[in-house]
Design a protein around this motif. Structure first.
Motif, PDB file in Angstrom:
ATOM      1  N   ASP A  30       0.807  -1.216   0.000  1.00 30.25           N
ATOM      2  CA  ASP A  30       0.000   0.000   0.000  1.00 30.25           C
ATOM      3  C   ASP A  30       0.843   1.270   0.000  1.00 30.25           C
ATOM      4  O   ASP A  30       0.429   2.295  -0.537  1.00 30.25           O
ATOM      5  CB  ASP A  30      -0.919   0.023   1.230  1.00 30.25           C
ATOM      6  CG  ASP A  30      -1.921  -1.113   1.227  1.00 30.25           C
ATOM      7  OD1 ASP A  30      -2.365  -1.497   0.125  1.00 30.25           O
ATOM      8  OD2 ASP A  30      -2.257  -1.614   2.318  1.00 30.25           O
ATOM      9  N   MET A  31       2.017   1.185   0.611  1.00 31.26           N
ATOM     10  CA  MET A  31       2.821   2.389   0.779  1.00 31.26           C
ATOM     11  C   MET A  31       4.304   2.036   0.833  1.00 31.26           C
ATOM     12  O   MET A  31       4.688   1.004   1.386  1.00 31.26           O
ATOM     13  CB  MET A  31       2.404   3.104   2.077  1.00 31.26           C
ATOM     14  CG  MET A  31       3.081   4.435   2.332  1.00 31.26           C
ATOM     15  SD  MET A  31       2.619   5.109   3.975  1.00 31.26           S
ATOM     16  CE  MET A  31       0.851   5.405   3.733  1.00 31.26           C
ATOM     17  N   MET A  75       8.128  10.333   0.767  1.00 29.94           N
ATOM     18  CA  MET A  75       7.133   9.361   0.333  1.00 29.94           C
ATOM     19  C   MET A  75       7.491   8.895  -1.081  1.00 29.94           C
ATOM     20  O   MET A  75       7.683   9.710  -1.982  1.00 29.94           O
ATOM     21  CB  MET A  75       5.737   9.965   0.359  1.00 29.94           C
ATOM     22  CG  MET A  75       4.628   8.979   0.023  1.00 29.94           C
ATOM     23  SD  MET A  75       4.494   7.595   1.184  1.00 29.94           S
ATOM     24  CE  MET A  75       3.932   8.442   2.671  1.00 29.94           C
ATOM     25  N   LYS A  96       5.735   5.950  -2.487  1.00 32.99           N
ATOM     26  CA  LYS A  96       4.467   5.451  -3.029  1.00 32.99           C
ATOM     27  C   LYS A  96       3.418   5.680  -1.956  1.00 32.99           C
ATOM     28  O   LYS A  96       3.481   5.087  -0.881  1.00 32.99           O
ATOM     29  CB  LYS A  96       4.553   3.960  -3.375  1.00 32.99           C
ATOM     30  CG  LYS A  96       3.223   3.361  -3.839  1.00 32.99           C
ATOM     31  CD  LYS A  96       3.320   1.865  -4.057  1.00 32.99           C
ATOM     32  CE  LYS A  96       1.970   1.276  -4.461  1.00 32.99           C
ATOM     33  NZ  LYS A  96       2.027  -0.198  -4.649  1.00 32.99           N
ATOM     34  N   GLY A  97       2.466   6.545  -2.238  1.00 34.83           N
ATOM     35  CA  GLY A  97       1.455   6.876  -1.247  1.00 34.83           C
ATOM     36  C   GLY A  97       1.199   8.364  -1.189  1.00 34.83           C
ATOM     37  O   GLY A  97       1.674   9.124  -2.040  1.00 34.83           O
ATOM     38  N   ASP A  98       0.483   8.797  -0.176  1.00 33.16           N
ATOM     39  CA  ASP A  98       0.087  10.199  -0.015  1.00 33.16           C
ATOM     40  C   ASP A  98       1.293  11.035   0.410  1.00 33.16           C
ATOM     41  O   ASP A  98       1.828  10.868   1.518  1.00 33.16           O
ATOM     42  CB  ASP A  98      -1.015  10.295   1.036  1.00 33.16           C
ATOM     43  CG  ASP A  98      -1.556  11.713   1.195  1.00 33.16           C
ATOM     44  OD1 ASP A  98      -1.045  12.636   0.522  1.00 33.16           O
ATOM     45  OD2 ASP A  98      -2.495  11.888   2.000  1.00 33.16           O
ATOM     46  N   THR A 135       1.585  12.859   3.897  1.00 31.55           N
ATOM     47  CA  THR A 135       1.701  12.103   5.142  1.00 31.55           C
ATOM     48  C   THR A 135       2.999  12.439   5.855  1.00 31.55           C
ATOM     49  O   THR A 135       4.077  12.351   5.275  1.00 31.55           O
ATOM     50  CB  THR A 135       1.659  10.590   4.856  1.00 31.55           C
ATOM     51  OG1 THR A 135       0.444  10.267   4.163  1.00 31.55           O
ATOM     52  CG2 THR A 135       1.733   9.794   6.147  1.00 31.55           C
ATOM     53  N   ASN A 194       1.856  -2.432   4.470  1.00 27.03           N
ATOM     54  CA  ASN A 194       0.440  -2.602   4.151  1.00 27.03           C
ATOM     55  C   ASN A 194      -0.394  -2.192   5.353  1.00 27.03           C
ATOM     56  O   ASN A 194       0.027  -2.389   6.510  1.00 27.03           O
ATOM     57  CB  ASN A 194       0.134  -4.064   3.800  1.00 27.03           C
ATOM     58  CG  ASN A 194       0.672  -4.462   2.445  1.00 27.03           C
ATOM     59  OD1 ASN A 194       0.307  -3.887   1.427  1.00 27.03           O
ATOM     60  ND2 ASN A 194       1.554  -5.450   2.429  1.00 27.03           N
ATOM     61  N   TYR A 195      -1.554  -1.632   5.071  1.00 24.43           N
ATOM     62  CA  TYR A 195      -2.440  -1.205   6.145  1.00 24.43           C
ATOM     63  C   TYR A 195      -3.207  -2.398   6.709  1.00 24.43           C
ATOM     64  O   TYR A 195      -3.739  -3.220   5.970  1.00 24.43           O
ATOM     65  CB  TYR A 195      -3.428  -0.161   5.626  1.00 24.43           C
ATOM     66  CG  TYR A 195      -4.385   0.336   6.680  1.00 24.43           C
ATOM     67  CD1 TYR A 195      -3.937   1.145   7.722  1.00 24.43           C
ATOM     68  CD2 TYR A 195      -5.732  -0.017   6.635  1.00 24.43           C
ATOM     69  CE1 TYR A 195      -4.808   1.601   8.704  1.00 24.43           C
ATOM     70  CE2 TYR A 195      -6.612   0.430   7.603  1.00 24.43           C
ATOM     71  CZ  TYR A 195      -6.144   1.242   8.632  1.00 24.43           C
ATOM     72  OH  TYR A 195      -7.001   1.679   9.601  1.00 24.43           O
ATOM     73  N   TYR A 203      -0.021   0.302  10.103  1.00 21.09           N
ATOM     74  CA  TYR A 203       0.642  -0.401   9.011  1.00 21.09           C
ATOM     75  C   TYR A 203       1.602  -1.454   9.539  1.00 21.09           C
ATOM     76  O   TYR A 203       2.153  -1.319  10.637  1.00 21.09           O
ATOM     77  CB  TYR A 203       1.410   0.595   8.128  1.00 21.09           C
ATOM     78  CG  TYR A 203       0.513   1.475   7.289  1.00 21.09           C
ATOM     79  CD1 TYR A 203       0.250   1.159   5.950  1.00 21.09           C
ATOM     80  CD2 TYR A 203      -0.075   2.623   7.821  1.00 21.09           C
ATOM     81  CE1 TYR A 203      -0.574   1.963   5.179  1.00 21.09           C
ATOM     82  CE2 TYR A 203      -0.895   3.436   7.055  1.00 21.09           C
ATOM     83  CZ  TYR A 203      -1.142   3.098   5.733  1.00 21.09           C
ATOM     84  OH  TYR A 203      -1.965   3.892   4.971  1.00 21.09           O
TER      85      TYR A 203
END
Length: 212
Positions: free
Chosen positions: A63-64, A109, A111-113, A116, A156-157, A164
């Protein structure tokens, strides 16, 4: 009047952007010291799991992905315990797995927001005592990250824990060279793949001269 309001708004936006500005690289270069967990025996739940043939597969599946550094030492983290069905229990109850939760400051960051700032991570393993009364770390799955060292996290969340978890297949890689212990545990082929993808980041955050 409109011109005055426009100027006021513009100045306000500049000031606000300054307030939310992230630290620069030098501000992230905090001291790295010897930690309590390094003097403890670590009992691993199992060997690292090989689930992906390449780093690309791992990157696509999680996810991130981000470069971050723990804001607290492992022994200062919050312990959480779960039974075989995934229900959270207390330390005194029969539990199947245990985690230490702590916040990771996001440096970059990947991969992801991108907005954050911190990510709450649950790492397998907790501080415990063996039958002889010795303080140990039991149930670990991956090498433990050190405070203020920069790592690449593949996570992963987990909705049940509301935080995570690090992917078990080499999901944490030292990015600044200050944790030689962890570097030695990473699969060499996977490490080459990570260094190739994130060459710019490895060069930017390199602190191996301090480790020497």
């Amino acid at each position: 009047m409109k011109k005055i309001l426009t100027v006021i708004i513009a100045v306000t936006l500049v000031l606000c952007s300054g307030c939310t500005k992230k630290p620069n690289r030098q501000e992230y270069n905090k001291p790295v010291t010897h930690e309590a967990f390094e003097d403890m025996n670590v009992l691993y739940a199992s060997a690292q799991i090989k689930s992906y043939e390449t780093e690309e597969e791992l990157f696509d599946s999680v996810d991130m992905v981000f470069i971050g550094m723990p804001t607290a030492t492992f022994t200062d983290g919050t312990a959480r315990y779960f039974d075989l069905d995934g229900n959270e229990v207390t330390k005194d109850e029969k539990y199947f797995s245990s985690y230490t939760v702590r916040d990771i400051q996001v440096v970059e960051m990947l991969k992801g927001d991108s907005n954050t700032d911190t990510v709450r991570i649950a790492e397998r393993g907790t501080v415990s005592k063996n039958k002889e009364g010795e303080t140990i770390i039991a149930g670990a799955l991956l090498p433990i990250a050190k405070q203020n060292v920069k790592y690449i996290y593949y996570v992963n969340y987990d909705k049940d824990m509301d935080c995570y978890v690090i992917n078990a297949d080499n999901g944490i890689i030292c990015a600044d060279g200050l944790d030689e212990r962890l570097v030695k545990t990473v699969d060499s082929t996977r490490l080459e793949q990570v260094e190739k993808r994130f060459k710019t980041q490895f060069d930017k955050y390199d602190r191996t001269d301090e480790a020497a």
